[in-house]
Write an enzyme that holds these catalytic residues in place. Structure first.
Site, mmCIF file in Angstrom:
data_model
loop_
_atom_site.group_PDB
_atom_site.id
_atom_site.type_symbol
_atom_site.label_atom_id
_atom_site.label_comp_id
_atom_site.label_asym_id
_atom_site.label_seq_id
_atom_site.Cartn_x
_atom_site.Cartn_y
_atom_site.Cartn_z
ATOM 1 N N ALA A 95 -12.066 8.539 5.186
ATOM 2 C CA ALA A 95 -10.744 8.388 5.824
ATOM 3 C C ALA A 95 -10.949 8.219 7.316
ATOM 4 O O ALA A 95 -10.533 9.046 8.124
ATOM 5 C CB ALA A 95 -9.881 9.605 5.515
ATOM 6 N N LYS A 120 2.751 11.643 -1.325
ATOM 7 C CA LYS A 120 3.826 12.630 -1.164
ATOM 8 C C LYS A 120 4.146 13.314 -2.480
ATOM 9 O O LYS A 120 4.484 14.499 -2.525
ATOM 10 C CB LYS A 120 5.085 11.965 -0.591
ATOM 11 C CG LYS A 120 5.290 12.228 0.874
ATOM 12 C CD LYS A 120 4.457 11.419 1.825
ATOM 13 C CE LYS A 120 3.112 11.891 2.147
ATOM 14 N NZ LYS A 120 2.324 10.949 2.945
ATOM 15 N N THR A 145 0.835 -1.206 0.000
ATOM 16 C CA THR A 145 0.000 0.000 0.000
ATOM 17 C C THR A 145 0.870 1.257 0.000
ATOM 18 O O THR A 145 0.635 2.198 -0.759
ATOM 19 C CB THR A 145 -0.911 0.009 1.246
ATOM 20 O OG1 THR A 145 -1.740 -1.148 1.198
ATOM 21 C CG2 THR A 145 -1.770 1.253 1.309
ATOM 22 N N HIS A 183 23.654 27.498 12.265
ATOM 23 C CA HIS A 183 22.808 28.678 12.022
ATOM 24 C C HIS A 183 22.953 29.098 10.567
ATOM 25 O O HIS A 183 24.065 29.141 10.074
ATOM 26 C CB HIS A 183 23.241 29.824 12.936
ATOM 27 C CG HIS A 183 22.486 31.096 12.692
ATOM 28 N ND1 HIS A 183 21.177 31.243 13.085
ATOM 29 C CD2 HIS A 183 22.845 32.251 12.057
ATOM 30 C CE1 HIS A 183 20.763 32.461 12.721
ATOM 31 N NE2 HIS A 183 21.756 33.077 12.092
HETATM 32 P P1 NAI Z 1 -7.115 7.930 11.457
HETATM 33 O O1 NAI Z 1 -7.368 6.910 12.492
HETATM 34 O O2 NAI Z 1 -5.828 8.690 11.460
HETATM 35 O O3 NAI Z 1 -8.286 9.031 11.478
HETATM 36 C C1 NAI Z 1 -9.644 8.690 11.304
HETATM 37 C C2 NAI Z 1 -10.509 9.849 11.778
HETATM 38 O O4 NAI Z 1 -11.860 9.588 11.409
HETATM 39 C C3 NAI Z 1 -10.497 10.031 13.279
HETATM 40 O O5 NAI Z 1 -10.209 11.385 13.547
HETATM 41 C C4 NAI Z 1 -11.903 9.622 13.704
HETATM 42 O O6 NAI Z 1 -12.349 10.309 14.850
HETATM 43 C C5 NAI Z 1 -12.716 9.990 12.461
HETATM 44 N N1 NAI Z 1 -14.001 9.275 12.315
HETATM 45 C C6 NAI Z 1 -14.235 7.958 12.461
HETATM 46 N N2 NAI Z 1 -15.535 7.658 12.212
HETATM 47 C C7 NAI Z 1 -16.157 8.829 11.883
HETATM 48 C C8 NAI Z 1 -17.512 9.179 11.498
HETATM 49 N N3 NAI Z 1 -18.491 8.278 11.398
HETATM 50 N N4 NAI Z 1 -17.789 10.477 11.220
HETATM 51 C C9 NAI Z 1 -16.804 11.416 11.296
HETATM 52 N N5 NAI Z 1 -15.515 11.129 11.645
HETATM 53 C C10 NAI Z 1 -15.179 9.855 11.925
HETATM 54 O O7 NAI Z 1 -7.336 7.172 10.072
HETATM 55 P P2 NAI Z 1 -6.909 7.501 8.575
HETATM 56 O O8 NAI Z 1 -6.617 8.960 8.400
HETATM 57 O O9 NAI Z 1 -7.946 6.867 7.740
HETATM 58 O O10 NAI Z 1 -5.540 6.720 8.420
HETATM 59 C C11 NAI Z 1 -5.497 5.304 8.543
HETATM 60 C C12 NAI Z 1 -4.149 4.841 9.018
HETATM 61 O O11 NAI Z 1 -3.152 5.105 8.042
HETATM 62 C C13 NAI Z 1 -3.746 5.517 10.303
HETATM 63 O O12 NAI Z 1 -3.267 4.555 11.188
HETATM 64 C C14 NAI Z 1 -2.634 6.426 9.880
HETATM 65 O O13 NAI Z 1 -1.655 6.581 10.898
HETATM 66 C C15 NAI Z 1 -2.051 5.745 8.642
HETATM 67 N N6 NAI Z 1 -1.499 6.739 7.746
HETATM 68 C C16 NAI Z 1 -0.339 7.363 8.084
HETATM 69 C C17 NAI Z 1 0.172 8.360 7.284
HETATM 70 C C18 NAI Z 1 1.417 9.054 7.726
HETATM 71 O O14 NAI Z 1 2.126 8.536 8.569
HETATM 72 N N7 NAI Z 1 1.722 10.238 7.199
HETATM 73 C C19 NAI Z 1 -0.473 8.768 6.042
HETATM 74 C C20 NAI Z 1 -1.700 8.071 5.813
HETATM 75 C C21 NAI Z 1 -2.165 7.088 6.632
#
Ligand code: NAI
Length: 463
Positions: free
Chosen positions: A267, A51, A41, A442
């Site tokens: 998401a 990115k 993925t 710096h």
């Molecule tokens: P996430 O767990 O980061 O965020 C999901 C959000 O959706 C939460 O804020 C939650 O409160 C909200 N939510 C859940 N159900 C809802 C509803 N019915 N209505 C409204 N809001 C709701 O999950 P995300 O962003 O999908 O990412 C999945 C995984 O992928 C995570 O573990 C993340 O760390 C990882 N990931 C990491 C990245 C990075 O390190 N830069 C980039 C993309 C993904």
């Protein structure tokens, strides 16, 4: 049929890194991967393509909003979306091709197809059954579904569909203000979409430092993202080209509100992907949350079967999977694999970047301890001012008595790179004073890290 020492299932960051370390340790290694390209993925439809789009659209935003002020006059560039997607695909191709090269270099066999484990010591792919002393499951995760929401990857999309939309939508609704929602929401806001993020909790990026959450939301709002907070999405209705997102605010749960959208990005988290592996028949113990249960050495309850990455507990992060991949290889080779789960950074690749590691001030306070907090604003950092990114700060959390660094949060330029200075400090059990006494070049952004460390002691210089 030749016998392998290890067969790894899945060639994402967990699986491919584990395979390379296994091969380096002299183990005869194969990886089963059903995608057409290696990298899982992360490389194909996650970290890397996002990115590329973040980079391209950041440049667009800079040209539109900041160039003129720097004396760079002229018409801002227009968007050729097809070319931007080609650029993204080329970046992906270079990276996935790189893993294929590394497999050949390390004499790792790529078994193409989807794996089932009929018994310990056996991996079946299509009609062929391979014998192996050890199996590592590194099959990753998939987008979690949301009740009342049907994904079609056209109008209602996960991150996979959002990376490959046929055109830039006029209106986008993002469900979930987590990492995916904010990164991809930023991409489309910069491309000119009207983006509304609907989030269940009262703060974005749940679990993160509260100061960061507030500053981050304010900056994103300035960039044009809109937020509906404390709202639970109950359903999405679609026609051929449009969608209606229904939600209820937590404070008025009986009133249903509706948002129109051309594209809806779901998401709301990810879940372990274990379909087709045959884990139930094999008797592999799972956790209540559907993850594969492992011990401290990534072993499942079935002898010779290990699991790492998004399929087991812990943050779903590529680098966490990579660390586990290397560590489990060491364990299988009879050495001592170890992962320090207390020092795993998390980064959001928006502009500005957000990076965190270790404990938060709030969690420590809730646990009854009184941490020492050193905070330094990028307003006092000359380099950040020179690039027009002086919003944000560095916050270092240290033990009030011993001064030992317990965590940090950075929101600002290059935060995702700078956090590693703190990670190394934490791995060595350093004090905030150790960072404060280290000469920092710096003018660099990292001087803000030193200043935050100084703020844990007698005070920063430029505040
Ligand atoms: P996430 O767990 O980061 O965020 C999901 C959000 O959706 C939460 O804020 C939650 O409160 C909200 N939510 C859940 N159900 C809802 C509803 N019915 N209505 C409204 N809001 C709701 O999950 P995300 O962003 O999908 O990412 C999945 C995984 O992928 C995570 O573990 C993340 O760390 C990882 N990931 C990491 C990245 C990075 O390190 N830069 C980039 C993309 C993904």
């Amino acid at each position: 049929m030749s016998q392998y020492d290890v067969i790894i299932i899945g060639a994402g960051p967990g699986g491919y890194v584990s395979a390379i370390r296994c091969a380096q340790l002299g183990l005869k290694t194969a990886v089963v991967e059903g995608r057409d390209t290696l990298g899982g993925t992360c490389l194909n439809v996650g970290c890397i393509p996002s990115k590329a789009l973040l980079h391209a659209t950041h440049n667009l935003h800079d040209a539109q909003h900041n160039f003129a002020g720097m004396g760079l006059k002229g018409k801002a560039p227009s968007v050729d979306w097809e070319q931007m997607k080609t650029y993204k695909s080329e970046v992906v191709g270079q990276n996935t091709g790189g893993i294929e090269f590394l497999f050949k270099k390390n004499k790792i066999d790529w078994i193409k197809g989807w794996a089932t484990i009929p018994a310990a010591g056996k991996v079946q792919v299509g009609e062929t059954t391979y014998e192996t002393k050890n199996i590592v499951i590194a099959s990753g995760s998939e987008a979690a579904s949301l009740p009342g929401v049907e994904i079609d990857e056209k109008i209602v999309v996960t991150s996979t569909g959002a990376l490959d939309l046929p055109k830039v939508p006029k209106k986008m609704v993002v469900i979930g203000a987590g990492v995916i929602g904010l990164e991809l929401g930023s991409v489309y806001a910069r491309l000119g979409s009207d983006v509304t993020v609907v989030e269940y909790m009262d703060a974005i990026t749940p679990g993160m430092d509260k100061d960061v959450q507030r500053t981050f939301k304010r900056i994103l709002e300035k960039q044009g993202l809109k937020f509906v907070m404390g709202a639970a999405v109950s359903g999405v209705e679609t026609t051929k080209t449009k969608a209606k997102v229904s939600y209820a605010l937590k404070k008025t749960p009986d009133a249903t509100e509706v948002l129109d959208a051309d594209v809806v990005l779901v998401a709301t988290g990810r879940k372990p992907f274990t379909d087709g592996l045959g884990l139930e028949a094999l008797g592999v113990k799972m956790t209540e949350r559907g993850q594969i249960a492992t011990d401290a050495h990534w072993a499942t309850n079935v002898a010779g079967v290990y699991a790492i990455g998004d399929v087991i507990e812990g943050p779903m992060l590529a680098h966490k999977a990579e660390d586990e991949g290397m560590a489990v290889a060491e364990v299988i080779a009879g050495k001592h694999g170890h992962v320090n789960y207390g020092v795993i950074p998390g980064v959001v690749y928006t502009t500005p970047e957000v990076a965190t590691v270790g404990q938060t001030e709030d969690a420590l306070k809730a646990a009854g301890t009184k941490p020492k907090v050193g905070k330094f604003s990028f307003m006092g950092n000359a380099r950040a001012k020179a690039i027009g990114q002086s919003e944000g700060f560095v916050k270092i959390i240290a033990d009030a008595e011993t001064d030992r660094v317990l965590g940090a949060a950075i929101i600002g330029p290059a935060a995702g790179d700078m956090i590693h200075e703190i990670c190394v400090a934490m791995e060595f059990g350093a004090s905030a004073e150790d960072i404060a006494l280290t000469c920092h070049a710096h003018p660099t952004y990292s001087e803000a890290v030193r200043e935050a460390a100084l703020a844990c002691g007698d005070g920063p210089i430029h505040a």
